[in-house]
Motif scaffolding. Structure first.
Motif, PDB file in Angstrom:
ATOM      1  N   SER A  93       3.040  10.360   4.591  1.00  0.00           N
ATOM      2  CA  SER A  93       2.248   9.147   4.396  1.00  0.00           C
ATOM      3  C   SER A  93       2.640   8.069   5.399  1.00  0.00           C
ATOM      4  N   LEU A  94       3.937   7.899   5.628  1.00  0.00           N
ATOM      5  CA  LEU A  94       4.394   6.913   6.609  1.00  0.00           C
ATOM      6  C   LEU A  94       3.943   7.274   8.019  1.00  0.00           C
ATOM      7  N   HIS A 125      -2.971  17.351   3.383  1.00  0.00           N
ATOM      8  CA  HIS A 125      -2.200  17.517   2.150  1.00  0.00           C
ATOM      9  C   HIS A 125      -2.382  18.892   1.512  1.00  0.00           C
ATOM     10  N   ARG A 169       5.865  14.306   1.130  1.00  0.00           N
ATOM     11  CA  ARG A 169       4.636  13.518   1.013  1.00  0.00           C
ATOM     12  C   ARG A 169       4.877  12.073   1.446  1.00  0.00           C
ATOM     13  N   ASP A 191       1.379   9.111   8.853  1.00  0.00           N
ATOM     14  CA  ASP A 191      -0.073   8.956   8.907  1.00  0.00           C
ATOM     15  C   ASP A 191      -0.444   7.477   9.061  1.00  0.00           C
ATOM     16  N   THR A 192       0.161   6.620   8.255  1.00  0.00           N
ATOM     17  CA  THR A 192      -0.118   5.181   8.314  1.00  0.00           C
ATOM     18  C   THR A 192       0.227   4.602   9.682  1.00  0.00           C
ATOM     19  N   ALA A 193       1.312   5.076  10.269  1.00  0.00           N
ATOM     20  CA  ALA A 193       1.742   4.575  11.582  1.00  0.00           C
ATOM     21  C   ALA A 193       0.946   5.191  12.733  1.00  0.00           C
ATOM     22  N   GLY A 194       0.088   6.163  12.436  1.00  0.00           N
ATOM     23  CA  GLY A 194      -0.689   6.811  13.489  1.00  0.00           C
ATOM     24  C   GLY A 194       0.144   7.741  14.357  1.00  0.00           C
TER      25      GLY A 194
END
Length: 124
Positions: A64-65, A76, A60, A67-70
């Motif tokens: 998350s990293l 999930h 997870r 996803d945040t960085a695109g």
């Protein structure tokens, strides 16, 4: 690789719901992870990540990293059949700047880090 230009589409499905028994517990999971990353990097492919619950929440956290960085699309919960076209469309629209994944020289960096850990452990 673009299938429209004669490239290939590759789908890798790794064991997720069935435990790997000794002596391979964890080893198959690590192998699948390494294989997927290598194939994706060589193809500069985009990704849909489906993190699983783990004791230390490492999947997870990584998802998350990313996803945040695109760098990836994250779901999930396992998507139903109707959700896949949208997820794949989102993934296809991602920028595939693979230099951001830092794959060049990754094997050398991993080997150096492993050697450093071994040195520290043997000094104890």
């Amino acid at each position: 690789m673009n299938p429209a230009r004669g490239g290939r589409r590759i789908t890798l499905i790794a064991p997720a719901r069935h435990p790997i028994r000794e002596p391979y517990a964890g080893g198959m999971e690590a192998f699948c992870h390494t294989l997927v990353r290598a194939v994706r990097a060589s193809a500069q492919a985009r990704a849909v990540i489906l993190p699983q619950e783990r004791p230390f929440a490492e999947q997870r956290a990584t998802a998350s990293l990313l996803d945040t960085a695109g760098l990836a699309v994250v779901a999930h919960d396992f998507p139903g059949p109707g959700a896949w076209p949208g997820l794949l469309g989102q993934a296809q629209s991602l920028d595939s700047n693979w230099h951001r994944w830092q794959t060049a020289g990754a094997a050398s960096r991993a080997a150096s880090r492993a050697a450093e850990v071994i040195r520290k452990v043997t000094e104890l």
